[in-house]
Design an enzyme around this catalytic site. Structure first.
Site, mmCIF file in Angstrom:
data_model
loop_
_atom_site.group_PDB
_atom_site.id
_atom_site.type_symbol
_atom_site.label_atom_id
_atom_site.label_comp_id
_atom_site.label_asym_id
_atom_site.label_seq_id
_atom_site.Cartn_x
_atom_site.Cartn_y
_atom_site.Cartn_z
ATOM 1 N N LYS A 241 42.001 42.949 30.000
ATOM 2 C CA LYS A 241 41.460 41.623 30.328
ATOM 3 C C LYS A 241 39.953 41.778 30.520
ATOM 4 C CE LYS A 241 40.116 38.981 33.070
ATOM 5 N NZ LYS A 241 38.816 38.212 33.089
ATOM 6 N N GLY B 28 40.485 35.166 29.461
ATOM 7 C CA GLY B 28 40.591 34.189 30.537
ATOM 8 C C GLY B 28 39.853 34.610 31.783
ATOM 9 N N GLY C 220 39.193 35.678 35.730
ATOM 10 C CA GLY C 220 39.807 36.646 36.630
ATOM 11 C C GLY C 220 40.821 36.068 37.596
ATOM 12 N N PRO C 221 40.470 34.980 38.316
ATOM 13 C CA PRO C 221 41.413 34.450 39.305
ATOM 14 C C PRO C 221 42.714 33.920 38.708
ATOM 15 C CG PRO C 221 39.182 33.663 39.730
ATOM 16 C CD PRO C 221 39.146 34.332 38.396
ATOM 17 N N VAL D 163 43.996 34.654 34.862
ATOM 18 C CA VAL D 163 44.604 35.643 33.973
ATOM 19 C C VAL D 163 44.596 37.037 34.606
ATOM 20 C CG1 VAL D 163 44.453 36.723 31.695
ATOM 21 C CG2 VAL D 163 43.975 34.288 31.956
ATOM 22 N N GLY D 164 43.466 37.406 35.228
ATOM 23 C CA GLY D 164 43.394 38.721 35.862
ATOM 24 C C GLY D 164 44.444 38.898 36.934
ATOM 25 N N GLU E 233 36.683 50.989 40.303
ATOM 26 C CA GLU E 233 35.288 51.408 40.190
ATOM 27 C C GLU E 233 34.464 50.190 40.572
ATOM 28 O OE1 GLU E 233 31.763 51.486 39.163
ATOM 29 O OE2 GLU E 233 32.355 51.597 37.061
ATOM 30 N N CYS F 183 26.077 49.229 38.071
ATOM 31 C CA CYS F 183 26.668 49.528 39.379
ATOM 32 C C CYS F 183 26.100 50.794 39.995
ATOM 33 C CB CYS F 183 28.187 49.615 39.267
ATOM 34 S SG CYS F 183 28.758 50.821 38.047
ATOM 35 N N GLU G 222 24.364 45.156 47.387
ATOM 36 C CA GLU G 222 24.104 45.277 45.959
ATOM 37 C C GLU G 222 23.534 43.960 45.426
ATOM 38 O OE1 GLU G 222 26.467 47.306 42.314
ATOM 39 O OE2 GLU G 222 27.547 45.716 43.336
#
Length: 398
Positions: free
Chosen positions: A97, A128, A130-131, A133-134, A172, A206, A304
């Site tokens: 995804k 799709g 994240g909230p 399909v993920g 990660e 990151c 970050e």
């Protein structure tokens, strides 16, 4: 081979989708994933999946099963390959995804895997948000393992959802990595390399070295050098040859970075170059930005930012203080140490609570494990350690 053959086309896709300058999109965003994929092809032929014997037990390393891989937008091909390649080498099937913010590189990968002759159903891709399909992927009972790369906040959510079915999870996550410059280091080299790392991919990395920790005796000179180097980072169109900083990925990302720059000034940090003005009429640009007068505990020193913002923190009581500042955030993804003698730098590197530390500008190694301590994640990617994340160990007593 197909990735290398299509490097120009894929790099153009990533430069368009993410905003990475074309040259960097070619070298880092495209050719590096090809190298990672090759490394796992080789490792699949040499790794000991039988695992040897312990007493009267025979050890086997078997595929974890169906892997749900959720990847971010900042390095869209690299992050996908860093999960898909070891999962396939381990014998797993994969459902990828990609981020909806920059999904096109994942489509290029899917096309290549299909053309290479991978059997149907071994690699699968879902598009799709994240909230929706993920989360459906992470919670699905037929998914045995989840490998996620993204923000620490999203990683907590993934871990919580995966816990409902007790899945194996690798994460990660974010970073606020420190570049520790010791008094006997080559200051000019250390500053130049730190700025370059902090601004790679417009700071949307990151593992970026976004905190430079410098002894107070050298602080003013380090700040001056950082400003001089930062001003060489030309902001512009990703396809212009002279561009070193492309746009941020979205309006929302630019607004996030601007809020942090404003917060830094409110906290009393000194903005020595850059700022919140958009240097171009069109696009989500932020100027290369450097803060001096930054104290440990400030928001811009702790959180970050994910933009081209470097903060420079002084220390005065020796390397113990420098190490404490470096370790003083919730993160522990990467770091760097600069010293006149490699042995000295290595002794300090051992004290940093980070998954990967560079000494005196050591080159990135795609065969070495990559991952974080603390809230920077769980597990490792790349190399043999990355393969083993996708394997289960079975002991057979004879």
């Amino acid at each position: 081979s197909l990735i290398r053959d299509r490097a120009d086309r894929i790099a153009r896709v990533i430069a368009t989708d993410v905003g990475t300058p074309y040259g960097i999109a070619t070298r880092v965003q495209t050719l590096l994933p090809a190298e990672v994929l090759s490394s796992y092809a080789r490792l699949a032929e040499t790794y000991d999946f039988e695992g040897g014997r312990v007493g009267n037990s025979r050890l086997l390393r078997e595929p974890a099963g169906v892997v749900g891989a959720v990847t971010p937008w900042n390095y869209p091909l690299h992050q996908a390959v860093a999960k898909v390649a070891p999962a396939l080498a381990a014998g797993c099937t994969v459902v990828l995804k990609p981020s909806e913010v920059a999904p096109l590189a994942a489509y290029a990968l899917a096309e290549i895997l299909d053309e290479a002759g991978l059997p149907r159903g071994v690699f699968n891709m879902l598009s799709g948000r994240g909230p929706v399909v993920g989360e459906a992927l992470v919670t699905h009972p037929d998914v045995d393992m989840v490998s996620f790369t993204g923000s620490t906040r999203a990683g907590r959510r993934v871990a919580a959802l995966a816990a409902e079915t007790v899945k194996r999870v690798t994460l990660e996550l974010g970073g606020k990595s420190a570049s520790v410059v010791l008094p006997d280091a080559d200051l000019e080299t250390a500053v130049k390399a730190t700025v370059a790392n902090a601004f790679l991919n417009s700071g949307q990395t990151c593992s970026a070295l976004t905190r430079m920790i410098v002894h107070r005796d050298q602080y003013d000179q380090a700040v001056w050098l950082a400003v001089e180097v930062a001003r060489t980072y030309t902001v512009g169109d990703p396809f212009d040859e002279g561009t070193r900083l492309g746009p941020l990925v979205s309006a929302a990302q630019r607004e996030r970075v601007v809020r942090y720059i404003n917060r830094g000034e409110e906290e009393g940090a000194r903005l020595v170059t850059g700022g919140t003005d958009n240097p171009r009429e069109r696009g989500f640009y932020v100027e290369p930005t450097v803060f001096a007068g930054v104290e440990p505990g400030m928001v811009i020193e702790q959180e970050e930012i994910f933009g081209p913002v470097l903060v420079i923190v002084p220390y005065s009581r020796g390397e113990d203080e420098a190490v404490a500042i470096a370790n003083g955030t919730p993160y522990g993804l990467a770091g760097a140490v600069w010293a006149g003698e490699e042995k000295h730098a290595l002794s300090v590197a051992r004290r940093l609570r980070a998954g990967q530390v560079t000494v005196n500008g050591g080159r990135f190694n795609p065969l070495a494990p990559f991952g974080g301590y603390k809230q920077s994640g769980v597990g490792r990617e790349l190399g043999e350690s990355g393969l083993e994340e996708f394997l289960e160990t079975k002991a057979i007593q004879l």
